[in-house]
Scaffold this motif. Sequence first.
Motif, PDB file in Angstrom:
ATOM      1  N   ASN A  78       1.132   6.022   8.702  1.00  0.00           N
ATOM      2  CA  ASN A  78       0.183   4.940   9.012  1.00  0.00           C
ATOM      3  C   ASN A  78       0.090   3.870   7.925  1.00  0.00           C
ATOM      4  N   ASP A  79       0.823   4.018   6.807  1.00  0.00           N
ATOM      5  CA  ASP A  79       0.837   2.979   5.777  1.00  0.00           C
ATOM      6  C   ASP A  79       1.702   1.803   6.235  1.00  0.00           C
ATOM      7  N   LYS A  80       1.476   0.650   5.607  1.00  0.00           N
ATOM      8  CA  LYS A  80       2.265  -0.534   5.912  1.00  0.00           C
ATOM      9  C   LYS A  80       3.451  -0.649   4.955  1.00  0.00           C
ATOM     10  N   ALA A  81       4.584  -1.091   5.495  1.00  0.00           N
ATOM     11  CA  ALA A  81       5.771  -1.367   4.692  1.00  0.00           C
ATOM     12  C   ALA A  81       6.219  -2.792   4.978  1.00  0.00           C
ATOM     13  N   TYR A  82       6.605  -3.507   3.931  1.00  0.00           N
ATOM     14  CA  TYR A  82       7.083  -4.879   4.080  1.00  0.00           C
ATOM     15  C   TYR A  82       8.598  -4.882   3.910  1.00  0.00           C
ATOM     16  N   VAL A  83       9.262  -5.429   4.917  1.00  0.00           N
ATOM     17  CA  VAL A  83      10.715  -5.287   5.027  1.00  0.00           C
ATOM     18  C   VAL A  83      11.375  -6.658   5.144  1.00  0.00           C
ATOM     19  N   ARG A  84      12.490  -6.821   4.474  1.00  0.00           N
ATOM     20  CA  ARG A  84      13.323  -8.016   4.633  1.00  0.00           C
ATOM     21  C   ARG A  84      14.681  -7.608   5.187  1.00  0.00           C
ATOM     22  N   GLY A  85      15.290  -8.512   5.937  1.00  0.00           N
ATOM     23  CA  GLY A  85      16.595  -8.250   6.511  1.00  0.00           C
ATOM     24  C   GLY A  85      16.617  -8.523   8.000  1.00  0.00           C
ATOM     25  N   SER A 119      13.099  -2.734  17.030  1.00  0.00           N
ATOM     26  CA  SER A 119      11.733  -2.587  16.536  1.00  0.00           C
ATOM     27  C   SER A 119      11.444  -1.194  15.970  1.00  0.00           C
ATOM     28  N   SER A 120      12.277  -0.209  16.289  1.00  0.00           N
ATOM     29  CA  SER A 120      12.085   1.156  15.783  1.00  0.00           C
ATOM     30  C   SER A 120      13.243   1.518  14.859  1.00  0.00           C
ATOM     31  N   PHE A 121      12.913   2.015  13.677  1.00  0.00           N
ATOM     32  CA  PHE A 121      13.931   2.276  12.664  1.00  0.00           C
ATOM     33  C   PHE A 121      13.702   3.619  11.979  1.00  0.00           C
ATOM     34  N   GLN A 122      14.778   4.151  11.434  1.00  0.00           N
ATOM     35  CA  GLN A 122      14.731   5.306  10.545  1.00  0.00           C
ATOM     36  C   GLN A 122      14.868   4.803   9.119  1.00  0.00           C
ATOM     37  N   VAL A 123      14.183   5.456   8.211  1.00  0.00           N
ATOM     38  CA  VAL A 123      14.257   5.083   6.799  1.00  0.00           C
ATOM     39  C   VAL A 123      15.067   6.150   6.073  1.00  0.00           C
ATOM     40  N   PHE A 124      16.001   5.712   5.243  1.00  0.00           N
ATOM     41  CA  PHE A 124      16.854   6.680   4.555  1.00  0.00           C
ATOM     42  C   PHE A 124      17.131   6.235   3.133  1.00  0.00           C
ATOM     43  N   SER A 174      10.294   7.543   9.848  1.00  0.00           N
ATOM     44  CA  SER A 174      10.525   6.477  10.820  1.00  0.00           C
ATOM     45  C   SER A 174       9.423   5.430  10.717  1.00  0.00           C
ATOM     46  N   VAL A 175       9.780   4.199  11.049  1.00  0.00           N
ATOM     47  CA  VAL A 175       8.831   3.090  11.002  1.00  0.00           C
ATOM     48  C   VAL A 175       8.968   2.255  12.268  1.00  0.00           C
ATOM     49  N   LYS A 176       7.885   1.523  12.588  1.00  0.00           N
ATOM     50  CA  LYS A 176       7.891   0.681  13.787  1.00  0.00           C
ATOM     51  C   LYS A 176       7.392  -0.709  13.420  1.00  0.00           C
ATOM     52  N   LEU A 177       8.029  -1.714  13.996  1.00  0.00           N
ATOM     53  CA  LEU A 177       7.678  -3.100  13.722  1.00  0.00           C
ATOM     54  C   LEU A 177       6.301  -3.431  14.270  1.00  0.00           C
ATOM     55  N   VAL A 178       5.471  -4.050  13.422  1.00  0.00           N
ATOM     56  CA  VAL A 178       4.139  -4.498  13.822  1.00  0.00           C
ATOM     57  C   VAL A 178       4.108  -6.013  13.946  1.00  0.00           C
ATOM     58  N   GLN A 179       4.731  -6.682  12.988  1.00  0.00           N
ATOM     59  CA  GLN A 179       4.726  -8.146  12.984  1.00  0.00           C
ATOM     60  C   GLN A 179       6.043  -8.652  12.399  1.00  0.00           C
ATOM     61  N   ALA A 180       6.764  -9.413  13.182  1.00  0.00           N
ATOM     62  CA  ALA A 180       8.051  -9.942  12.734  1.00  0.00           C
ATOM     63  C   ALA A 180       7.848 -11.169  11.854  1.00  0.00           C
ATOM     64  N   ASP A 181       8.772 -11.341  10.929  1.00  0.00           N
ATOM     65  CA  ASP A 181       8.754 -12.524  10.048  1.00  0.00           C
ATOM     66  C   ASP A 181       9.194 -13.742  10.852  1.00  0.00           C
ATOM     67  N   HIS A 238       8.927  -8.834   7.241  1.00  0.00           N
ATOM     68  CA  HIS A 238       8.429  -8.170   8.441  1.00  0.00           C
ATOM     69  C   HIS A 238       7.395  -7.128   8.021  1.00  0.00           C
ATOM     70  N   VAL A 239       6.434  -6.866   8.897  1.00  0.00           N
ATOM     71  CA  VAL A 239       5.433  -5.832   8.637  1.00  0.00           C
ATOM     72  C   VAL A 239       5.718  -4.632   9.537  1.00  0.00           C
ATOM     73  N   PHE A 240       5.847  -3.467   8.915  1.00  0.00           N
ATOM     74  CA  PHE A 240       6.098  -2.225   9.641  1.00  0.00           C
ATOM     75  C   PHE A 240       4.977  -1.231   9.376  1.00  0.00           C
ATOM     76  N   THR A 241       4.799  -0.306  10.309  1.00  0.00           N
ATOM     77  CA  THR A 241       3.896   0.832  10.124  1.00  0.00           C
ATOM     78  C   THR A 241       4.726   2.107  10.077  1.00  0.00           C
ATOM     79  N   VAL A 242       4.391   2.989   9.146  1.00  0.00           N
ATOM     80  CA  VAL A 242       5.088   4.264   9.035  1.00  0.00           C
ATOM     81  C   VAL A 242       4.605   5.185  10.162  1.00  0.00           C
ATOM     82  N   ILE A 243       5.516   5.589  11.018  1.00  0.00           N
ATOM     83  CA  ILE A 243       5.190   6.474  12.137  1.00  0.00           C
ATOM     84  C   ILE A 243       5.248   7.936  11.714  1.00  0.00           C
TER      85      ILE A 243
END
Length: 358
Positions: free
Chosen positions: A167-174, A180-185, A209-216, A224-229
Amino acid sequence: MKKFSTAVVCFALATAALSFVVTSVQAAPTRCEFLPNAPDSHLVVRGDTLWDISGKFLQHPWCWPQVWDMNREEIRNPHWIYPGQIVYFDRVNGRLRLGKSTGGDMRTETLSPHIRSEGLGQTAIPAIPSNVIEPFLSQPLIIEEDELQGTPRIVATQEGHVFLGKNDKAYVRGDLKGDSSFQVFRPGLPLKDPETGKVIGYESAYLGSVKLVQADKSGGNSAHVFTVISAKEEMGVGDRLLALPPAPILNYVPHPPEQPVDARIVSIYGGVTHAGQNQIVAINRGKKDGIDIGTVLQLSRSGATIIDKTEGKKEAIKLPDTDYGTLFVFRVFKNISYGLIMQVSDSVQIGDVAKSPE
């Protein structure tokens, strides 16, 4: 063993209309011979696998597609075996048949073929122990060097957090490429070929895993703003994202490789040095070597070189290799494949041989 999210897996199984005439006892031994003490029948129960059932009748359990006269085209429209059905051995005609109980005794009635073109057959028995390999089907265990180039990455964490949790927020570039759904590795230690010493891949650490909340929408000048699922391990700045692949729906057909294979065990998942039944190992052969999903390999250990001192004259000799188990390949990358140890009479060690069955 690390925990991973579960992928849906369905396995291809055989039914009554499929059969195989066994070579007569006078003929030369074949791979798919029946055991001399094979039972007359087996009642299918929950928890069975087709591999285990086949092992009650056949010297080599991986031969079941041949015994049921299946091929890889037919397997795409699979039949199913369910608890409560009976696999029985017609000794006169040398056939295996599938039937169902007719009132509590072992009499059977032949089942007509039943094809499921839709649905997953959730109660059907699996070909191999599905709970063991499911966690390894949706995460990218092997990362090639060029896969890291251009992948989205975490550039900042939620304020006050060094590492991210659920449920934490992650800020992502790229470039998200519309996903909209990604795995983190996080790339792990390099895997080296035991024969050449060259790096053939990197075993990644799956973090969650993380999910897109708000696109850049700034054109790349923000994030981009993601939430940790889900979070299996701590994730943070610098960790990479890969798009979540669709859940695999796989029909496993055990088969020997189409070309000779002489591979080596590269690693044992979990970082241990020895492995046993139902553990996962990686070998130094992959798609470019003709390995595909369902390939069955024979586990072997090279015989030691000793000095023969029995005749006075010292002479170096190599002892015979020892075959001690079976490996079932369930995931394949370019240079590396992952296999499930099906049965062994000795512990599997890094450097052991995985070769074409004899």
